[in-house]
Structures are given as structure tokens and as C-alpha cells.
Design a protein around this motif. Sequence first.
Motif, PDB file in Angstrom:
ATOM      1  N   VAL A 175     -15.656 -41.870 -62.949  1.00 12.10           N
ATOM      2  CA  VAL A 175     -16.411 -41.918 -63.419  1.00 12.10           C
ATOM      3  C   VAL A 175     -17.400 -42.213 -62.950  1.00 12.10           C
ATOM      4  O   VAL A 175     -16.796 -42.823 -61.041  1.00 12.10           O
ATOM      5  CB  VAL A 175     -16.981 -43.111 -64.276  1.00 12.10           C
ATOM      6  N   LEU A 176     -18.440 -41.764 -61.646  1.00 15.00           N
ATOM      7  CA  LEU A 176     -19.071 -42.357 -60.288  1.00 15.00           C
ATOM      8  C   LEU A 176     -19.369 -44.083 -60.282  1.00 15.00           C
ATOM      9  O   LEU A 176     -19.491 -44.674 -61.232  1.00 15.00           O
ATOM     10  CB  LEU A 176     -20.769 -41.818 -60.489  1.00 15.00           C
ATOM     11  N   SER A 177     -19.033 -44.165 -59.118  1.00 13.55           N
ATOM     12  CA  SER A 177     -19.575 -45.279 -58.618  1.00 13.55           C
ATOM     13  C   SER A 177     -20.380 -45.976 -58.222  1.00 13.55           C
ATOM     14  O   SER A 177     -21.459 -44.845 -58.141  1.00 13.55           O
ATOM     15  CB  SER A 177     -18.250 -46.598 -57.555  1.00 13.55           C
ATOM     16  N   ASP A 178     -21.060 -47.173 -58.492  1.00  9.38           N
ATOM     17  CA  ASP A 178     -22.880 -47.570 -58.048  1.00  9.38           C
ATOM     18  C   ASP A 178     -22.646 -46.873 -56.761  1.00  9.38           C
ATOM     19  O   ASP A 178     -23.392 -46.837 -56.425  1.00  9.38           O
ATOM     20  CB  ASP A 178     -22.511 -48.858 -58.216  1.00  9.38           C
ATOM     21  N   HIS A 179     -21.899 -46.915 -55.600  1.00 11.36           N
ATOM     22  CA  HIS A 179     -22.375 -46.497 -54.157  1.00 11.36           C
ATOM     23  C   HIS A 179     -22.447 -45.367 -53.941  1.00 11.36           C
ATOM     24  O   HIS A 179     -23.766 -44.636 -53.816  1.00 11.36           O
ATOM     25  CB  HIS A 179     -21.091 -47.285 -53.314  1.00 11.36           C
ATOM     26  N   GLU A 180     -21.567 -44.391 -54.421  1.00  5.92           N
ATOM     27  CA  GLU A 180     -22.156 -42.883 -54.974  1.00  5.92           C
ATOM     28  C   GLU A 180     -23.249 -42.714 -55.968  1.00  5.92           C
ATOM     29  O   GLU A 180     -23.891 -41.672 -55.205  1.00  5.92           O
ATOM     30  CB  GLU A 180     -20.656 -42.415 -55.370  1.00  5.92           C
ATOM     31  N   ILE A 181     -23.452 -43.515 -57.066  1.00  6.02           N
ATOM     32  CA  ILE A 181     -24.871 -42.882 -57.745  1.00  6.02           C
ATOM     33  C   ILE A 181     -26.175 -43.274 -56.482  1.00  6.02           C
ATOM     34  O   ILE A 181     -26.573 -43.158 -55.884  1.00  6.02           O
ATOM     35  CB  ILE A 181     -25.072 -43.728 -58.675  1.00  6.02           C
ATOM     36  N   GLN A 182     -25.683 -44.129 -55.761  1.00  7.91           N
ATOM     37  CA  GLN A 182     -27.000 -44.634 -54.561  1.00  7.91           C
ATOM     38  C   GLN A 182     -27.174 -43.707 -53.457  1.00  7.91           C
ATOM     39  O   GLN A 182     -28.592 -43.322 -52.875  1.00  7.91           O
ATOM     40  CB  GLN A 182     -26.244 -45.729 -53.932  1.00  7.91           C
ATOM     41  N   VAL A 183     -25.652 -43.855 -53.119  1.00  8.39           N
ATOM     42  CA  VAL A 183     -25.781 -41.923 -52.237  1.00  8.39           C
ATOM     43  C   VAL A 183     -26.695 -41.167 -52.104  1.00  8.39           C
ATOM     44  O   VAL A 183     -27.391 -40.302 -51.979  1.00  8.39           O
ATOM     45  CB  VAL A 183     -24.638 -42.402 -51.825  1.00  8.39           C
ATOM     46  N   MET A 184     -26.531 -40.682 -53.800  1.00  9.66           N
ATOM     47  CA  MET A 184     -26.979 -39.818 -54.046  1.00  9.66           C
ATOM     48  C   MET A 184     -28.705 -39.491 -54.720  1.00  9.66           C
ATOM     49  O   MET A 184     -29.396 -38.473 -53.868  1.00  9.66           O
ATOM     50  CB  MET A 184     -26.195 -39.089 -55.930  1.00  9.66           C
ATOM     51  N   GLU A 185     -29.057 -40.483 -55.220  1.00 12.16           N
ATOM     52  CA  GLU A 185     -30.675 -40.722 -55.173  1.00 12.16           C
ATOM     53  C   GLU A 185     -30.677 -41.014 -54.015  1.00 12.16           C
ATOM     54  O   GLU A 185     -31.997 -40.502 -54.165  1.00 12.16           O
ATOM     55  CB  GLU A 185     -30.795 -42.367 -55.924  1.00 12.16           C
ATOM     56  N   GLU A 186     -30.311 -41.482 -53.064  1.00 14.87           N
ATOM     57  CA  GLU A 186     -31.099 -41.691 -51.374  1.00 14.87           C
ATOM     58  C   GLU A 186     -31.538 -40.475 -50.326  1.00 14.87           C
ATOM     59  O   GLU A 186     -32.244 -39.540 -50.935  1.00 14.87           O
ATOM     60  CB  GLU A 186     -29.844 -42.834 -50.010  1.00 14.87           C
ATOM     61  N   THR A 187     -30.258 -38.646 -51.187  1.00 12.70           N
ATOM     62  CA  THR A 187     -30.453 -38.243 -50.562  1.00 12.70           C
ATOM     63  C   THR A 187     -31.324 -37.596 -50.617  1.00 12.70           C
ATOM     64  O   THR A 187     -31.929 -36.418 -50.070  1.00 12.70           O
ATOM     65  CB  THR A 187     -28.778 -36.905 -51.017  1.00 12.70           C
ATOM     66  N   VAL A 188     -31.895 -37.388 -52.175  1.00  6.22           N
ATOM     67  CA  VAL A 188     -32.672 -36.627 -52.929  1.00  6.22           C
ATOM     68  C   VAL A 188     -34.593 -37.290 -52.378  1.00  6.22           C
ATOM     69  O   VAL A 188     -34.671 -36.669 -52.128  1.00  6.22           O
ATOM     70  CB  VAL A 188     -32.798 -36.971 -54.617  1.00  6.22           C
ATOM     71  N   LYS A 189     -33.894 -38.456 -52.294  1.00  2.93           N
ATOM     72  CA  LYS A 189     -35.150 -39.606 -51.239  1.00  2.93           C
ATOM     73  C   LYS A 189     -35.344 -38.981 -50.762  1.00  2.93           C
ATOM     74  O   LYS A 189     -36.320 -38.299 -49.738  1.00  2.93           O
ATOM     75  CB  LYS A 189     -35.233 -40.804 -52.488  1.00  2.93           C
ATOM     76  N   LEU A 190     -34.832 -38.959 -49.512  1.00  2.00           N
ATOM     77  CA  LEU A 190     -34.727 -38.941 -48.086  1.00  2.00           C
ATOM     78  C   LEU A 190     -35.451 -37.261 -48.249  1.00  2.00           C
ATOM     79  O   LEU A 190     -36.392 -37.234 -47.415  1.00  2.00           O
ATOM     80  CB  LEU A 190     -33.816 -38.957 -47.618  1.00  2.00           C
ATOM     81  N   LYS A 191     -34.658 -36.145 -48.197  1.00  2.00           N
ATOM     82  CA  LYS A 191     -35.282 -34.668 -48.583  1.00  2.00           C
ATOM     83  C   LYS A 191     -36.944 -35.432 -49.503  1.00  2.00           C
ATOM     84  O   LYS A 191     -37.779 -33.927 -48.818  1.00  2.00           O
ATOM     85  CB  LYS A 191     -34.684 -34.149 -49.585  1.00  2.00           C
ATOM     86  N   LYS A 192     -36.766 -35.628 -50.428  1.00  2.00           N
ATOM     87  CA  LYS A 192     -38.616 -35.425 -50.326  1.00  2.00           C
ATOM     88  C   LYS A 192     -40.101 -35.740 -49.334  1.00  2.00           C
ATOM     89  O   LYS A 192     -40.844 -35.280 -49.756  1.00  2.00           O
ATOM     90  CB  LYS A 192     -38.952 -36.337 -51.596  1.00  2.00           C
ATOM     91  N   ARG A 193     -39.281 -37.418 -49.450  1.00  2.00           N
ATOM     92  CA  ARG A 193     -39.799 -37.430 -48.309  1.00  2.00           C
ATOM     93  C   ARG A 193     -40.816 -36.698 -46.846  1.00  2.00           C
ATOM     94  O   ARG A 193     -41.451 -37.016 -46.404  1.00  2.00           O
ATOM     95  CB  ARG A 193     -39.671 -39.413 -47.331  1.00  2.00           C
ATOM     96  N   GLN A 194     -38.993 -36.402 -46.641  1.00  2.00           N
ATOM     97  CA  GLN A 194     -39.398 -35.197 -45.136  1.00  2.00           C
ATOM     98  C   GLN A 194     -40.219 -34.689 -45.997  1.00  2.00           C
ATOM     99  O   GLN A 194     -40.986 -33.739 -44.512  1.00  2.00           O
ATOM    100  CB  GLN A 194     -37.894 -34.382 -45.295  1.00  2.00           C
ATOM    101  N   ARG A 195     -40.335 -33.517 -46.785  1.00  2.00           N
ATOM    102  CA  ARG A 195     -40.828 -32.611 -47.234  1.00  2.00           C
ATOM    103  C   ARG A 195     -42.350 -32.719 -47.291  1.00  2.00           C
ATOM    104  O   ARG A 195     -43.335 -32.317 -46.550  1.00  2.00           O
ATOM    105  CB  ARG A 195     -39.934 -31.957 -48.960  1.00  2.00           C
ATOM    106  N   MET A 196     -42.418 -34.231 -47.799  1.00  2.00           N
ATOM    107  CA  MET A 196     -43.824 -34.708 -48.006  1.00  2.00           C
ATOM    108  C   MET A 196     -44.325 -35.121 -46.151  1.00  2.00           C
ATOM    109  O   MET A 196     -45.555 -35.531 -46.256  1.00  2.00           O
ATOM    110  CB  MET A 196     -44.025 -35.995 -48.655  1.00  2.00           C
TER     111      MET A 196
END
Lengths: 233, 197
Positions: A36-57
Motif C-alpha cells: 500500500v502507498l506509504s505516507d512519504h509517497e502520498i506526500q510526494v504525489m500531493e506535492e507534485t500536484v500542488k507545485l504544478k498548480k502553482r506554476q500554472r497559476m
Amino acid sequence: MSAVCVVRRPLIAAELSDVEQRYKAHLEQLFLETSVLSDHEIQVMEETVKLKKRQRMGYDDDEDGALVLAADKEDMAADKLQEFQPAARLTEADMTTNRSSQLRKLDVPLFLLVKQKLGNKAVWMMPQGSRQEGETLRQTAERILMTCCGTHLRTTFYGNAPCGFYKYKYPRTVRSENNVGAKVFFFKAELSGGEVECNSDDVQEFAWVTPEEMKEYLPQKYLDSVLPLAVSI
Amino acid sequence: MTSVLRFLSSQSTAVLSQLCPQGARSLFTFSRTSPLVNTLVPIRASHLRKRKRVDPKIEQAREARLKKRIKRLLKKDKEMVAVEDFFVMPSLLEQVRERPPVSVSFEEQERRAAIEKEWSRFRRQQYLAEEAAMSAMVTSQQRALQELRAESEELFQQAVQVDPLLIQYQRLGPTETPPISAYDPPDGKYVDLTPME
């Protein structure tokens, strides 16, 4: 007569063989896939999404200074690992093949051989000596080890019972009516610490060897009695 | 004084001989005999006190309550107890946690099966080697003990004694890298609780 087979147990884990390495990689892959995904991997996934959003904005990346990103955590861990310098697996004794050093070949058990005087000749064998009155064989073995190898060597004997046997006949010149030969009982002991000191007249040299190297020092008949004790497991 | 006690004891044995068919004496033994007093200590005596006449209804109610309690306990016995090891944290069972499924190609599957078989063969060889080494050690020791017995029975008996110091045996196993000589470990994380003045 009593003799002592002193073993220096391995200090480092042996290198994995080819099959073991491939199987290890195979298992790691399997465990990863079925986990199952670990806490660290979930954090990585969430952050990549956030960073992409921020760059777009069009936000600045520096605003996230307060939070510790998952990528930062990984870098910090890697840096900390770099700071620690472990000792080398191949020691100085390995490089110079110094056979009298205990610290050679740390991943295999090593056995002590001494060059002892037997009659007139000096012969390579395990520390050996005759039993005196009122001693048990194990006490004899302990005494012999102290006289041959000095008092600094600390060992743990594996019980009161002998684990090997060897008998030999004296050369014709030395034989008497009662004493045709000698029976040697081997005791096994494990090295707990300390260095070997040969200061007595009997013992001139010593070496810590593997069972394969023993063939260079010991005659075949003696080797047959000793090899079952000198196991590499 | 002693004559009074003896009279009482004779009375009690008379009563007992009527109550139980076994010899009344067998139920009592004279223990703690001293020059002054022979005291009777009952060891296997049955109830000697008189029973109070209880209302049979109250008694029945009591028995019914006990039977109910026993039934409830027996029912509990049949329930399955949760095994500690099989407990999974609920947070790990969430949808978010599911790993995206990986499709494994046919070649990859074949390769994996081949690795498993190779490993099985390798481990079997290892096991056989270990067994051979162990049995060689045991044979060597048996032979040594046989020869020792032939040599001297006394030495043999001494050799066969259990070594009590060896029962508590401890050894640190091998590590990945050898120990660093004169290593000064850094301070770990700690909370400083010294009182500030």
C-alpha cells in the motif's frame, strides 16, 4: 593429550552471492507491487500536484519556505548518510595478507594454528599439550591455551566434552614400552577478545587461517580429524 | 483438661462412625501432639455443622441464576477472538492508499517463476551442505567420546558433565561493516529538562 581449536567468528556479514542478490531484488519488487502507498509517497504525489498548480497559476516557488517538502526530506536523509563513514570491509590485514592478524577476512570464521615443538621438530598444528595429574581434559586445554598463546587471549570453551580425536605414534627412537604414541582430544573454543602472544620456547609462530588455507599447513591425516570441527558455517 | 478433650474426641468419632461407613478414625489424625495436649486436626472431614432450613424456592432461584451465568460463559467461549497480528490500521485501508495496478508481461512472469525455482534449488543445496557439516561434527564428537571412554572412565564422566556457564550464552552477530575502533558516537535527540534559574 588435549588440543584446542580456537575459532574467531565472522565480524561482518558475507557478501551476497549472485543468486541471493537477484532473489533479493525480485522480492523487493514483489513487496513493492503488493504493498500500500506509504505516507512519504502520498506526500510526494500531493506535492507534485500542488507545485504544478502553482506554476500554472504563476505563484512563486519561494512561498513554501516554511514547509518541509518530501523532496527536501529525502535530500536531508541522503546528506546525513554521507556524513557517517563506516569502517572498510577489507582491512589492512587483507591487503597485506598478514596471516597472523585476527582482522583478516572478516566475513569468514578463522582458526588458530601454532608452530609448536614436537620432539625435535617444530610442526604446525592446533595448540596441544599433555594432561597432568588431577586435571580434567578441559582444564588441560585451558592451561595449554594460556601457556601457548599468552594470558591476554580471552576464549569461551564450548562445553566439557571433546569434539575431535586424533592419535599418532611416536617415531621409533622415542617409543618406550608404555608410550607408543599419543591420543589427542580436541576442544572447541570461541575467541571473545585479546591478541595471541607467543612468548614460550615451544611456540614460535601462529596464524589465523580458513579451512582451505589449513591444507597448506597440516598433514592429511591430521586434517581429516580437524576439518569436521573447522566448519565454515 | 486432657480428659475432657479425650471425651469430646470420642464423642465426635462416635458421631462420625454413624455418618460415614469408613472408619471414623481414618478421617482424623492426631497431629501436633505435645506432652500437654492431644489436639484433633480434621483433614478430610465432611460438613459437620447443621444446615439451615432454606425455602426451596429461594434455593431454586439461586441455582437458576448460576446456570444462566454458566450458559452465558459457554456461549462466549464459542466466539472467535480477534488475532492481534491480523489487525490492520483503518487509515491504511483507505482508497487513497491503493497503489496503481502494475501489469506484468508474460516474459516477466516467466522470469519470476524461474528465479523462484533457482532460489529453491540454491536453498536446498545450502541446507544439504549444512546438514552434512553438522552430522560430520556430531560423528566426530561421538568418536572422540567413545575413545575417551575406552581410555578412562573417570575422564569420560567428567567430560559428559553439563557446563553451567555455557547455559547463559550470548554473542553479537555479524554486521554489515566492522566496528570502528575508538568510535565517539554523536549525541542523539534529547529534551533538556534542567531547571532554569
